[in-house]
Motif scaffolding. Structure first.
Motif, PDB file in Angstrom:
ATOM      1  N   PRO A 103       0.824  -1.211   0.000  1.00 45.70           N
ATOM      2  CA  PRO A 103       0.000   0.000   0.000  1.00 45.70           C
ATOM      3  C   PRO A 103       0.860   1.265   0.000  1.00 45.70           C
ATOM      4  O   PRO A 103       1.910   1.322   0.640  1.00 45.70           O
ATOM      5  CB  PRO A 103      -0.804  -0.101   1.291  1.00 45.70           C
ATOM      6  N   ILE A 104       0.402   2.248  -0.733  1.00 44.08           N
ATOM      7  CA  ILE A 104       1.057   3.553  -0.784  1.00 44.08           C
ATOM      8  C   ILE A 104       0.259   4.479   0.120  1.00 44.08           C
ATOM      9  O   ILE A 104      -0.928   4.714  -0.108  1.00 44.08           O
ATOM     10  CB  ILE A 104       1.076   4.086  -2.232  1.00 44.08           C
ATOM     11  N   LYS A 105       0.923   4.974   1.147  1.00 40.40           N
ATOM     12  CA  LYS A 105       0.260   5.835   2.127  1.00 40.40           C
ATOM     13  C   LYS A 105       0.324   7.281   1.641  1.00 40.40           C
ATOM     14  O   LYS A 105       1.403   7.814   1.403  1.00 40.40           O
ATOM     15  CB  LYS A 105       0.946   5.670   3.483  1.00 40.40           C
ATOM     16  N   LEU A 106      -0.851   7.879   1.502  1.00 43.02           N
ATOM     17  CA  LEU A 106      -0.979   9.224   0.934  1.00 43.02           C
ATOM     18  C   LEU A 106      -1.479  10.222   1.964  1.00 43.02           C
ATOM     19  O   LEU A 106      -2.423   9.945   2.707  1.00 43.02           O
ATOM     20  CB  LEU A 106      -1.979   9.174  -0.231  1.00 43.02           C
ATOM     21  N   VAL A 107      -0.856  11.401   1.963  1.00 47.09           N
ATOM     22  CA  VAL A 107      -1.363  12.563   2.694  1.00 47.09           C
ATOM     23  C   VAL A 107      -1.627  13.650   1.667  1.00 47.09           C
ATOM     24  O   VAL A 107      -0.796  13.884   0.786  1.00 47.09           O
ATOM     25  CB  VAL A 107      -0.363  13.048   3.776  1.00 47.09           C
ATOM     26  N   THR A 108      -2.790  14.289   1.786  1.00 41.90           N
ATOM     27  CA  THR A 108      -3.126  15.405   0.897  1.00 41.90           C
ATOM     28  C   THR A 108      -3.054  16.704   1.675  1.00 41.90           C
ATOM     29  O   THR A 108      -3.261  16.729   2.886  1.00 41.90           O
ATOM     30  CB  THR A 108      -4.542  15.231   0.304  1.00 41.90           C
ATOM     31  N   VAL A 109      -2.753  17.789   0.949  1.00 43.90           N
ATOM     32  CA  VAL A 109      -2.764  19.128   1.535  1.00 43.90           C
ATOM     33  C   VAL A 109      -3.799  19.913   0.740  1.00 43.90           C
ATOM     34  O   VAL A 109      -3.562  20.286  -0.415  1.00 43.90           O
ATOM     35  CB  VAL A 109      -1.368  19.792   1.477  1.00 43.90           C
ATOM     36  N   ASN A 110      -4.955  20.112   1.363  1.00 45.97           N
ATOM     37  CA  ASN A 110      -6.107  20.670   0.663  1.00 45.97           C
ATOM     38  C   ASN A 110      -6.980  21.392   1.685  1.00 45.97           C
ATOM     39  O   ASN A 110      -7.327  20.811   2.714  1.00 45.97           O
ATOM     40  CB  ASN A 110      -6.887  19.522  -0.004  1.00 45.97           C
ATOM     41  N   THR A 111      -7.360  22.623   1.392  1.00 44.81           N
ATOM     42  CA  THR A 111      -8.185  23.391   2.329  1.00 44.81           C
ATOM     43  C   THR A 111      -9.644  22.946   2.320  1.00 44.81           C
ATOM     44  O   THR A 111     -10.432  23.420   3.131  1.00 44.81           O
ATOM     45  CB  THR A 111      -8.114  24.903   2.019  1.00 44.81           C
ATOM     46  N   ALA A 112     -10.005  22.054   1.408  1.00 43.52           N
ATOM     47  CA  ALA A 112     -11.361  21.503   1.336  1.00 43.52           C
ATOM     48  C   ALA A 112     -11.283  19.989   1.547  1.00 43.52           C
ATOM     49  O   ALA A 112     -11.245  19.224   0.584  1.00 43.52           O
ATOM     50  CB  ALA A 112     -11.991  21.835  -0.010  1.00 43.52           C
ATOM     51  N   PRO A 113     -11.241  19.538   2.810  1.00 50.58           N
ATOM     52  CA  PRO A 113     -10.997  18.122   3.087  1.00 50.58           C
ATOM     53  C   PRO A 113     -12.032  17.165   2.494  1.00 50.58           C
ATOM     54  O   PRO A 113     -11.673  16.072   2.062  1.00 50.58           O
ATOM     55  CB  PRO A 113     -10.968  18.033   4.607  1.00 50.58           C
ATOM     56  N   GLU A 114     -13.276  17.555   2.463  1.00 57.48           N
ATOM     57  CA  GLU A 114     -14.297  16.659   1.898  1.00 57.48           C
ATOM     58  C   GLU A 114     -14.094  16.482   0.400  1.00 57.48           C
ATOM     59  O   GLU A 114     -14.265  15.392  -0.138  1.00 57.48           O
ATOM     60  CB  GLU A 114     -15.707  17.167   2.212  1.00 57.48           C
ATOM     61  N   ARG A 115     -13.742  17.561  -0.276  1.00 54.87           N
ATOM     62  CA  ARG A 115     -13.462  17.465  -1.720  1.00 54.87           C
ATOM     63  C   ARG A 115     -12.239  16.585  -1.951  1.00 54.87           C
ATOM     64  O   ARG A 115     -12.226  15.751  -2.852  1.00 54.87           O
ATOM     65  CB  ARG A 115     -13.256  18.858  -2.323  1.00 54.87           C
ATOM     66  N   ALA A 116     -11.215  16.760  -1.129  1.00 52.19           N
ATOM     67  CA  ALA A 116     -10.007  15.928  -1.255  1.00 52.19           C
ATOM     68  C   ALA A 116     -10.378  14.457  -1.101  1.00 52.19           C
ATOM     69  O   ALA A 116      -9.942  13.619  -1.901  1.00 52.19           O
ATOM     70  CB  ALA A 116      -8.972  16.329  -0.210  1.00 52.19           C
ATOM     71  N   LYS A 117     -11.178  14.158  -0.105  1.00 50.14           N
ATOM     72  CA  LYS A 117     -11.569  12.774   0.147  1.00 50.14           C
ATOM     73  C   LYS A 117     -12.333  12.194  -1.044  1.00 50.14           C
ATOM     74  O   LYS A 117     -12.080  11.063  -1.465  1.00 50.14           O
ATOM     75  CB  LYS A 117     -12.419  12.720   1.422  1.00 50.14           C
ATOM     76  N   ARG A 118     -13.260  12.970  -1.597  1.00 49.28           N
ATOM     77  CA  ARG A 118     -14.035  12.499  -2.754  1.00 49.28           C
ATOM     78  C   ARG A 118     -13.154  12.266  -3.973  1.00 49.28           C
ATOM     79  O   ARG A 118     -13.251  11.228  -4.637  1.00 49.28           O
ATOM     80  CB  ARG A 118     -15.132  13.515  -3.121  1.00 49.28           C
ATOM     81  N   LEU A 119     -12.303  13.250  -4.292  1.00 55.04           N
ATOM     82  CA  LEU A 119     -11.451  13.133  -5.477  1.00 55.04           C
ATOM     83  C   LEU A 119     -10.458  11.985  -5.342  1.00 55.04           C
ATOM     84  O   LEU A 119     -10.270  11.200  -6.275  1.00 55.04           O
ATOM     85  CB  LEU A 119     -10.712  14.440  -5.750  1.00 55.04           C
ATOM     86  N   ILE A 120      -9.829  11.877  -4.188  1.00 57.41           N
ATOM     87  CA  ILE A 120      -8.859  10.800  -3.981  1.00 57.41           C
ATOM     88  C   ILE A 120      -9.573   9.454  -4.004  1.00 57.41           C
ATOM     89  O   ILE A 120      -9.050   8.471  -4.541  1.00 57.41           O
ATOM     90  CB  ILE A 120      -8.059  11.008  -2.674  1.00 57.41           C
ATOM     91  N   GLY A 121     -10.782   9.403  -3.471  1.00 55.12           N
ATOM     92  CA  GLY A 121     -11.564   8.172  -3.532  1.00 55.12           C
ATOM     93  C   GLY A 121     -11.793   7.720  -4.967  1.00 55.12           C
ATOM     94  O   GLY A 121     -11.684   6.526  -5.284  1.00 55.12           O
ATOM     95  N   ARG A 122     -12.083   8.663  -5.840  1.00 54.69           N
ATOM     96  CA  ARG A 122     -12.266   8.335  -7.263  1.00 54.69           C
ATOM     97  C   ARG A 122     -10.971   7.826  -7.878  1.00 54.69           C
ATOM     98  O   ARG A 122     -10.969   6.842  -8.617  1.00 54.69           O
ATOM     99  CB  ARG A 122     -12.754   9.567  -8.032  1.00 54.69           C
ATOM    100  N   VAL A 123      -9.874   8.497  -7.576  1.00 52.25           N
ATOM    101  CA  VAL A 123      -8.575   8.088  -8.124  1.00 52.25           C
ATOM    102  C   VAL A 123      -8.202   6.691  -7.625  1.00 52.25           C
ATOM    103  O   VAL A 123      -7.797   5.831  -8.404  1.00 52.25           O
ATOM    104  CB  VAL A 123      -7.467   9.103  -7.767  1.00 52.25           C
ATOM    105  N   VAL A 124      -8.337   6.470  -6.312  1.00 52.81           N
ATOM    106  CA  VAL A 124      -7.994   5.176  -5.718  1.00 52.81           C
ATOM    107  C   VAL A 124      -8.772   4.057  -6.413  1.00 52.81           C
ATOM    108  O   VAL A 124      -8.208   3.011  -6.760  1.00 52.81           O
ATOM    109  CB  VAL A 124      -8.278   5.187  -4.194  1.00 52.81           C
ATOM    110  N   GLU A 125     -10.047   4.280  -6.633  1.00 56.21           N
ATOM    111  CA  GLU A 125     -10.890   3.279  -7.299  1.00 56.21           C
ATOM    112  C   GLU A 125     -10.416   3.034  -8.734  1.00 56.21           C
ATOM    113  O   GLU A 125     -10.328   1.901  -9.189  1.00 56.21           O
ATOM    114  CB  GLU A 125     -12.354   3.747  -7.285  1.00 56.21           C
ATOM    115  N   ASP A 126     -10.093   4.117  -9.437  1.00 57.16           N
ATOM    116  CA  ASP A 126      -9.716   4.010 -10.850  1.00 57.16           C
ATOM    117  C   ASP A 126      -8.343   3.376 -11.075  1.00 57.16           C
ATOM    118  O   ASP A 126      -8.092   2.844 -12.153  1.00 57.16           O
ATOM    119  CB  ASP A 126      -9.762   5.382 -11.519  1.00 57.16           C
TER     120      ASP A 126
END
Length: 116
Positions: A5-28
């Motif tokens: 597993p690759i452990k990712l940390v995001t730096v984003n002022t909109a945490p819910e948007r970060a979670k949604r976008l990363i969720g899409r990427v992770v799935e894809d």
């Protein structure tokens, strides 16, 4: 597919948007990479503490950060976690082209970052 597993940390002022976008990427990309979104940091001054706590393999900076801010975040990351890989979404991409463009940009460029 990478079994580690690759452990990712995001730096984003909109945490819910970060979670949604990363969720899409992770799935894809799950057929090639296993990515775990460990944490999101909303403020630059909290980056170091989060990196110490999470010890991630990868850090994403979101498109709301200017080039100077990205440079500061990346410097903190490299100083805190030697060998960390970083991925910077171009400034303004989310605002100019929307979330689909961000997801496509990540999917297009992520393999070159992870395969280095």
């Amino acid at each position: 597919m990478s079994d580690t597993p690759i452990k990712l940390v995001t730096v984003n002022t909109a945490p819910e948007r970060a979670k949604r976008l990363i969720g899409r990427v992770v799935e894809d990309v799950k057929d090639r990479f296993t990515i775990v979104h460990a944490a999101n940091v909303e403020r630059i001054e909290d980056v170091r503490a989060t990196l110490i706590n999470e010890n991630p393999d990868l850090l994403f900076t979101a498109s709301m950060w200017t080039a100077e801010q990205v440079q500061e975040i990346v410097a903190i990351a490299k100083d805190t976690v030697p060998g960390i890989r970083t991925f910077n979404i171009p400034f303004g991409l989310q605002v100019e082209k929307g979330p689909d463009a961000v997801v496509e940009y990540i999917k297009e460029h992520l393999p070159s970052v992870l395969n280095t």
